[in-house]
Design a protein around this motif. Sequence first.
Motif, PDB file in Angstrom:
ATOM      1  N   PRO A  94       0.835  -1.205   0.000  1.00  0.00           N
ATOM      2  CA  PRO A  94       0.000   0.000   0.000  1.00  0.00           C
ATOM      3  C   PRO A  94       0.870   1.256   0.000  1.00  0.00           C
ATOM      4  N   LYS A  95       0.478   2.200  -0.849  1.00  0.00           N
ATOM      5  CA  LYS A  95       1.296   3.401  -0.974  1.00  0.00           C
ATOM      6  C   LYS A  95       0.920   4.384   0.126  1.00  0.00           C
ATOM      7  N   LYS A  96       1.623   4.285   1.226  1.00  0.00           N
ATOM      8  CA  LYS A  96       1.393   5.238   2.311  1.00  0.00           C
ATOM      9  C   LYS A  96       2.676   5.398   3.111  1.00  0.00           C
ATOM     10  N   VAL A  97       2.635   6.363   3.976  1.00  0.00           N
ATOM     11  CA  VAL A  97       3.843   6.735   4.710  1.00  0.00           C
ATOM     12  C   VAL A  97       4.424   5.556   5.472  1.00  0.00           C
ATOM     13  N   SER A  98       3.561   4.735   6.069  1.00  0.00           N
ATOM     14  CA  SER A  98       4.042   3.641   6.899  1.00  0.00           C
ATOM     15  C   SER A  98       4.763   2.567   6.101  1.00  0.00           C
ATOM     16  N   THR A  99       4.577   2.532   4.794  1.00  0.00           N
ATOM     17  CA  THR A  99       5.232   1.500   3.996  1.00  0.00           C
ATOM     18  C   THR A  99       6.233   2.067   2.992  1.00  0.00           C
ATOM     19  N   TYR A 100       6.104   3.344   2.710  1.00  0.00           N
ATOM     20  CA  TYR A 100       7.006   3.972   1.740  1.00  0.00           C
ATOM     21  C   TYR A 100       8.020   4.897   2.395  1.00  0.00           C
ATOM     22  N   GLY A 101       7.683   5.433   3.555  1.00  0.00           N
ATOM     23  CA  GLY A 101       8.490   6.501   4.110  1.00  0.00           C
ATOM     24  C   GLY A 101       8.042   7.820   3.505  1.00  0.00           C
ATOM     25  N   GLN A 102       8.795   8.847   3.749  1.00  0.00           N
ATOM     26  CA  GLN A 102       8.395  10.165   3.249  1.00  0.00           C
ATOM     27  C   GLN A 102       9.596  10.949   2.761  1.00  0.00           C
ATOM     28  N   LEU A 103       9.300  11.908   1.879  1.00  0.00           N
ATOM     29  CA  LEU A 103      10.329  12.840   1.432  1.00  0.00           C
ATOM     30  C   LEU A 103      10.063  14.159   2.128  1.00  0.00           C
ATOM     31  N   VAL A 104      11.108  14.816   2.503  1.00  0.00           N
ATOM     32  CA  VAL A 104      10.897  16.030   3.276  1.00  0.00           C
ATOM     33  C   VAL A 104      11.857  17.137   2.854  1.00  0.00           C
ATOM     34  N   THR A 105      11.309  18.334   2.748  1.00  0.00           N
ATOM     35  CA  THR A 105      12.137  19.529   2.597  1.00  0.00           C
ATOM     36  C   THR A 105      11.819  20.409   3.802  1.00  0.00           C
ATOM     37  N   THR A 106      12.331  21.604   3.776  1.00  0.00           N
ATOM     38  CA  THR A 106      12.045  22.480   4.916  1.00  0.00           C
ATOM     39  C   THR A 106      10.580  22.896   4.938  1.00  0.00           C
ATOM     40  N   THR A 107       9.909  22.725   3.798  1.00  0.00           N
ATOM     41  CA  THR A 107       8.516  23.185   3.753  1.00  0.00           C
ATOM     42  C   THR A 107       7.513  22.074   3.452  1.00  0.00           C
ATOM     43  N   SER A 108       7.968  20.930   2.995  1.00  0.00           N
ATOM     44  CA  SER A 108       7.022  19.875   2.612  1.00  0.00           C
ATOM     45  C   SER A 108       7.403  18.538   3.228  1.00  0.00           C
ATOM     46  N   LEU A 109       6.400  17.680   3.322  1.00  0.00           N
ATOM     47  CA  LEU A 109       6.591  16.325   3.831  1.00  0.00           C
ATOM     48  C   LEU A 109       5.561  15.455   3.133  1.00  0.00           C
ATOM     49  N   ASP A 110       6.012  14.585   2.241  1.00  0.00           N
ATOM     50  CA  ASP A 110       5.027  13.838   1.465  1.00  0.00           C
ATOM     51  C   ASP A 110       5.678  12.617   0.810  1.00  0.00           C
ATOM     52  N   LEU A 111       4.828  11.812   0.184  1.00  0.00           N
ATOM     53  CA  LEU A 111       5.335  10.661  -0.556  1.00  0.00           C
ATOM     54  C   LEU A 111       6.049  11.103  -1.826  1.00  0.00           C
ATOM     55  N   GLN A 112       5.677  12.277  -2.356  1.00  0.00           N
ATOM     56  CA  GLN A 112       6.353  12.811  -3.534  1.00  0.00           C
ATOM     57  C   GLN A 112       6.486  14.321  -3.405  1.00  0.00           C
ATOM     58  N   LEU A 113       7.463  14.858  -4.085  1.00  0.00           N
ATOM     59  CA  LEU A 113       7.730  16.284  -3.973  1.00  0.00           C
ATOM     60  C   LEU A 113       7.888  16.893  -5.354  1.00  0.00           C
ATOM     61  N   GLU A 114       7.534  18.162  -5.478  1.00  0.00           N
ATOM     62  CA  GLU A 114       7.825  18.942  -6.673  1.00  0.00           C
ATOM     63  C   GLU A 114       8.775  20.042  -6.215  1.00  0.00           C
ATOM     64  N   GLY A 115       9.714  20.393  -7.060  1.00  0.00           N
ATOM     65  CA  GLY A 115      10.616  21.456  -6.659  1.00  0.00           C
ATOM     66  C   GLY A 115      11.428  21.964  -7.819  1.00  0.00           C
ATOM     67  N   ASN A 116      12.285  22.927  -7.527  1.00  0.00           N
ATOM     68  CA  ASN A 116      13.134  23.526  -8.552  1.00  0.00           C
ATOM     69  C   ASN A 116      14.578  23.421  -8.087  1.00  0.00           C
ATOM     70  N   THR A 117      15.447  23.154  -9.037  1.00  0.00           N
ATOM     71  CA  THR A 117      16.839  22.912  -8.642  1.00  0.00           C
ATOM     72  C   THR A 117      17.566  24.212  -8.289  1.00  0.00           C
ATOM     73  N   GLY A 118      17.007  25.354  -8.692  1.00  0.00           N
ATOM     74  CA  GLY A 118      17.661  26.620  -8.369  1.00  0.00           C
ATOM     75  C   GLY A 118      19.101  26.617  -8.842  1.00  0.00           C
ATOM     76  N   THR A 119      19.968  27.197  -8.046  1.00  0.00           N
ATOM     77  CA  THR A 119      21.381  27.223  -8.443  1.00  0.00           C
ATOM     78  C   THR A 119      22.207  26.175  -7.711  1.00  0.00           C
ATOM     79  N   GLU A 120      21.628  25.621  -6.642  1.00  0.00           N
ATOM     80  CA  GLU A 120      22.404  24.662  -5.838  1.00  0.00           C
ATOM     81  C   GLU A 120      21.822  23.260  -5.850  1.00  0.00           C
ATOM     82  N   GLY A 121      20.834  23.047  -6.661  1.00  0.00           N
ATOM     83  CA  GLY A 121      20.195  21.735  -6.682  1.00  0.00           C
ATOM     84  C   GLY A 121      19.016  21.706  -5.731  1.00  0.00           C
ATOM     85  N   PHE A 122      18.205  20.678  -5.881  1.00  0.00           N
ATOM     86  CA  PHE A 122      17.017  20.542  -5.037  1.00  0.00           C
ATOM     87  C   PHE A 122      17.376  19.649  -3.848  1.00  0.00           C
TER      88      PHE A 122
END
Lengths: 328, 401
Positions: B200-228
């Motif tokens: 099952p696709k959920k936090v308890s079986t997949y874990g999570q991805l986290v940035t300073t502002t998000s916490l989720d199974l998947q993330l969208e972001g921009n690499t900027g100048t230093e990478g994402f």
Amino acid sequence: MNKFKLFSLLLCFNLCFSGISYGEILFTHENDKVEIDDNTGDFIITYTSSKNNAINTVRWIPPTKFDVEFESKFKQKKEYFEYKYSIKSDKASLQNITSIDIYVSQVIEGSLSQPDKWESDVTLDVDSGNNSKLVSWETDLKKGLEPGKKADGFILKSTALPSIGSVRIQGKIHILAYPDSGPNLETKMYMLRNLFPSYMNGKRVFGIVPKITVTETTTILDILEGLLKTVEYSLKYKLIDTVVAEKIKEYLNLSINAKKEGNNNLTISYLKDLKEYIEGDDDHDEIKNTEHKNSNEDDKDGFKLIRKVLTFNIKYVKKLLKGESEHD
Amino acid sequence: MFKNMSRRFSQKLLLVLFVWGCMLVNAQAAERWWRAWAQYPKYMTSQWYTGTDYYGQTTALKELCDLIGASIGFTSFGRRGGTRCRGNVGGNHSYDIGMRLSYTNNDPNPPPPEPEKKYTIKLSQVTAKPSKHGNYITDIYPDKNFINNSEPSANPVITSDALVAIVYDENGQKINNVNIHVEIEPVESTAGHFKHGVRPKKVSTYGQLVTTTSLDLQLEGNTGTEGFKFRYLASELSGDYNIKVTCKDKVCNQTQPSKVWVGVENLIPLEEIPSLYEFVGDKPTHPDNHYVTEKTRVKMIILATKYKTKFPNNAVLHYNDSSLERGGLFDVGKVKWKPPHEMHRVGTDVDVRANEAFGNIPSKDDADFRRLAKKSGCFADLEDAGTIYEHFHLYCERRFD
């Protein structure tokens, strides 16, 4: 007791005692509870069964329901040290004593002896990671040393020098049994960390045990370091007052530094000072005060043990140092 | 000349009619198409182009296709082939439009296939620390809470080092400001879990991805100048986890390594010694259920030896579940990917059969077994007492002198 009876007993507990408060509550988590029965000293574990959500109550009788006097002695022989122990169970004890466990750094194979109806056994102390051993003396589980009785003649021989160590004395073994997988994990962790260490392996007393290993490669510095560890261990278990412990450590560190500088005479001089200090010379008020302050008999006994151990080891080291000086 | 003008006029008229048709079907697509007409009038034709400006024209065509929301494709028309935009105008209707670069199939020197710009996206640790387990981005080891949590990862407790995704062009030059997408893909049949069905696709079986502002199974972001930059918070299920990173506006190939190693370190298989103890409890879902720490391994051998010495006429001990290859949640029972097999996570707990069936510890010897366990360095309690599942649970590797 066969399994059916055991299960019935547990069920009976469930039906009869759920919801009852026994005494001091030691731990709670959600519906789980660990408490001590004020009347019996037993532990009562109440939890929700993962099988059927029923409230289960399990009683566990710790193997520590006795009072005991433990005596330890040692004697230097030509090529080893002989350690001798005795126990006396208090008349008011509620359990027979069934085993004595001592962790030692070395024991001479086949050197254990014990009173009649007792057996001895040596097990590798895996957790020590340094080849230490667990020496055990045991009686038949159904018998054991009765209240008010004394047993002596528990002997082991070792090449290790005396130090202070824990001795575990165990009463009747009662199996902690759950009719299911037991309480939730938080409760189990509480028991593992707080209850079992203090109770499951029996009552902890302290005695003189062979813990400072002596081999062909052992140096005087190793022995002095071993004595430092002894003081720290005693402090950890409050067998010795902090002020006294710090003073002893100071003398030991001075002697270690002197030895590292190769100054045997200065090393001997510091050890002599240490010996005078622990023997309670009139100039050292701290010990007197400490002894005076500590009305608790255990503390006094603890200090006596340390004094005995340090005095012997200082004498032993001084002899080695003199030997070195003569050899030079 | 008049003839030529007339032909061009009829071509344009046809295209205008086509656009009107599009507008009827899909106003949005038509609007985009109309804007493309204004910006790229040269290419809004079905005229065949031949010539040497193959790559330049293709690039322009790509821009055109992007503008009208169509894909660029290659089409073969009889003896000719070419590149064009293919767009969907709604329903099942599609159109081909734009420049057609042609060559004849019998051309002895056909143009080489279009080389697409190659971008790569690389995932690495911010502070490079090589994995101890081979081709992995990083390793994640549990802290002490890993052992304790009864529910898997309502609050994940195992965090990776900081990871960073950077996009490079074919010359290895870093490309800034690329929009990317990151998601977790567990690699099945790793760390001792087999035949578990769909996870099952959920936090308890997949874990999570986290940035300073998000916490989720998947993330969208921009690499900027230093990478994402982000971290992976593992669940309590050990295993390999693929961190899949894709570019949103470009085609990027993710370089290896892309996996994270999650598990307990230094677990070793307890070898079976039939003269001292036998194994039970292996199942198709967990065929290797006897992984332990080195200390526990020695303790199990000592315990079995002492038991054999004390009870030479009893059957040897039957060791049931200890831990899986990499520890972590040991999900026995009908429900997969969940407890209740508590503990058994770090190679220090071992079950020993003690029901009344032949081969198990007889109840009359329970107290002696408890004493032997103590000497071997383990605590023991009895679970499922009085049932066919009765067993001793040994808690080893916790030293209390």
